[in-house]
Write a protein that holds these residues in place. Structure first.
Motif, short mmCIF file in Angstrom:
data_model
loop_
_atom_site.label_atom_id
_atom_site.label_comp_id
_atom_site.label_asym_id
_atom_site.label_seq_id
_atom_site.Cartn_x
_atom_site.Cartn_y
_atom_site.Cartn_z
N UNK A 94 -9.22 45.62 -15.02
CA UNK A 94 -8.30 44.70 -14.35
C UNK A 94 -7.28 45.48 -13.53
N UNK A 95 -6.80 46.56 -14.13
CA UNK A 95 -5.85 47.41 -13.44
C UNK A 95 -6.44 48.01 -12.18
N UNK A 96 -7.68 48.44 -12.31
CA UNK A 96 -8.37 49.02 -11.16
C UNK A 96 -8.51 47.99 -10.04
N UNK A 97 -8.84 46.76 -10.44
CA UNK A 97 -9.01 45.68 -9.45
C UNK A 97 -7.70 45.44 -8.71
N UNK A 98 -6.60 45.40 -9.46
CA UNK A 98 -5.29 45.18 -8.85
C UNK A 98 -4.98 46.31 -7.87
N UNK A 99 -5.24 47.55 -8.31
CA UNK A 99 -4.98 48.70 -7.44
C UNK A 99 -5.78 48.61 -6.14
N UNK A 100 -7.04 48.18 -6.30
CA UNK A 100 -7.92 48.07 -5.13
C UNK A 100 -7.36 47.06 -4.12
N UNK A 101 -6.89 45.92 -4.63
CA UNK A 101 -6.37 44.89 -3.72
C UNK A 101 -5.07 45.38 -3.08
N UNK A 102 -4.25 46.08 -3.87
CA UNK A 102 -3.00 46.59 -3.32
C UNK A 102 -3.27 47.56 -2.17
N UNK A 103 -4.27 48.41 -2.37
CA UNK A 103 -4.64 49.35 -1.33
C UNK A 103 -5.05 48.61 -0.06
N UNK A 104 -5.86 47.57 -0.28
CA UNK A 104 -6.35 46.75 0.83
C UNK A 104 -5.19 46.10 1.57
N UNK A 105 -4.24 45.55 0.83
CA UNK A 105 -3.13 44.85 1.48
C UNK A 105 -2.21 45.83 2.20
N UNK A 106 -2.09 47.05 1.64
CA UNK A 106 -1.28 48.07 2.33
C UNK A 106 -1.92 48.41 3.67
N UNK A 107 -3.23 48.60 3.62
CA UNK A 107 -3.94 48.93 4.84
C UNK A 107 -3.81 47.79 5.84
N UNK A 108 -3.89 46.57 5.30
CA UNK A 108 -3.79 45.39 6.17
C UNK A 108 -2.44 45.35 6.87
N UNK A 109 -1.34 45.55 6.11
CA UNK A 109 -0.03 45.45 6.77
C UNK A 109 0.16 46.59 7.78
N UNK A 110 -0.43 47.74 7.48
CA UNK A 110 -0.34 48.86 8.41
C UNK A 110 -1.07 48.51 9.72
N UNK A 111 -2.28 48.00 9.56
CA UNK A 111 -3.08 47.64 10.73
C UNK A 111 -2.44 46.51 11.52
#
Lengths: 100, 271
Positions: free
Chosen positions: A76-93
């Protein structure tokens, strides 16, 4: 309707070596659908799903079962981390796209 | 991941997002609709109302007037440090209205609301509130607050917030004889005929209705409409309360906040 304001609260309903059933008070389809999808992408996860017992109450129940000796909370932790990474990339883009 | 701005105005925005999955864009859509806060009138004290509309109807109409929002200057009432039921300067804005029809019939418009903060004013001055006939009066004090769309639609910063798959149109040039039937039937005018060939004029406009595939007299169809997995056209239309790019940014921020909240609580359980 989802609950007005307030923080999310996690209640553990059932926990064994490779199973975890939690209630996420204050969450909804937004988060659970995303979590379920990311959990299922994880190879160590055997089963992941969620249920919203009543459409007017915002207490989805998330269920995770893992394979082997991986703890479900780790998955579950890994899944949360994965989404956080995705959203960080999204806001950067997004910032980059809006600048041009 | 790749994001491209297809269209951007004061109130609307269209993005092309590549390299994300459906649950993620859906989470952003849901957050923009239900979680991004904005200002709306929530409490009304009616001092005098001799108009034909009952107090509650007037209050309801006032609530639905979109107000320009300052997200950095105001707190959500439930998160405000004042913890007061009535709110404070950091979580509430007072607007007043005082109008009397001196002669003839007048329409009271949103532009006549006087706000204590010149930045929190109705998006449009032309929203009718009620009509007054000679001698009728409407005097009231209204309190605007930040709120979320999940609690009431008046707190929804967007009027439209949708996404769709990026269309993919393949034209088999060997099979196609440029009869133009697909160009004719397309309701969004995606295709055009030029120099004896069918060409794509406006790809993002395609709604994936696949009428062009049915219209094609060739067997099998010379035109094929499909969509790209993990590529989306995200359209967002603000009611004017916040700029569209701000709503998008807030939606991402809120998602991150929700995830962090969840992660911190699971960590506690691990020990």
């Amino acid at each position: 309707m989802e609950d007005g304001g307030g923080k999310m609260k996690v209640n553990v309903l059932n926990k064994t070596e490779n199973e975890l059933k939690i209630e996420l008070e204050g969450a909804g389809h937004t988060l659970c659908n995303l979590l379920q999808k990311k959990l299922l992408e994880d190879e160590t996860v055997d089963l992941a799903g969620y249920d919203i017992p009543h459409p007017l109450a915002s207490n989805p129940i998330l269920y995770v079962r893992t394979k082997g000796d991986v703890k479900p909370e780790e998955a579950l932790h890994r899944a949360v981390e994965k989404i956080l990474e995705l959203s960080k990339e999204f806001s950067k883009e997004l910032k980059k796209a809006l600048k041009t | 991941m790749e994001i491209k701005v297809l269209e951007k105005g004061d109130k609307n925005m269209r993005l092309l997002i590549k390299g994300v999955d459906t649950p993620f864009v859906n989470a952003l859509r849901r957050n923009a609709l239900a979680e991004v806060p904005c200002m709306a009138i929530d409490d009304v004290v009616i001092i005098e109302n001799s108009s034909v509309l009952q107090d509650e109807i007037v209050a309801h109409r006032l609530g639905l007037i979109p107000l320009k929002t300052d997200l950095d200057g105001y707190n959500l009432p439930e998160e405000c440090s004042c913890k007061s039921e009535f709110g404070c300067n950091l979580c509430r804005v007072t607007l007043t209205l005082d109008r009397e029809a001196k002669e003839g019939t007048v329409t009271v418009y949103s532009g006549e609301l006087v706000s204590e903060n010149p930045n929190i004013v109705p998006v449009s001055d032309k929203v009718p509130i009620t009509k007054l006939v000679k001698g009728q009066k409407l005097r009231l004090e209204a309190y605007a607050r930040l709120g979320k769309g999940k609690n009431h639609a008046k707190w929804q910063p967007v009027s439209t917030c949708t996404y769709k798959y990026l269309p993919q149109i393949k034209i088999d040039s060997k099979n196609c004889d440029a009869c133009g039937k697909c160009v004719e039937i397309c309701p969004r005018k995606v295709l055009e005929k030029s120099e004896g060939k069918i060409e794509i004029r406006d790809l993002p406009a395609c709604t994936l209705c696949q009428d062009c595939m049915d219209a094609c007299p060739k067997e099998p169809s010379a035109i094929e409409v499909g969509w790209e997995e993990n590529a989306f056209i995200f359209s967002l239309e603000s009611t004017g309360v916040l700029p569209p790019e701000r709503i998008m940014e807030e939606a991402v921020k809120i998602l991150e906040k929700q995830l962090k909240e969840l992660a911190s609580q699971i960590k506690v359980r691990k020990t």
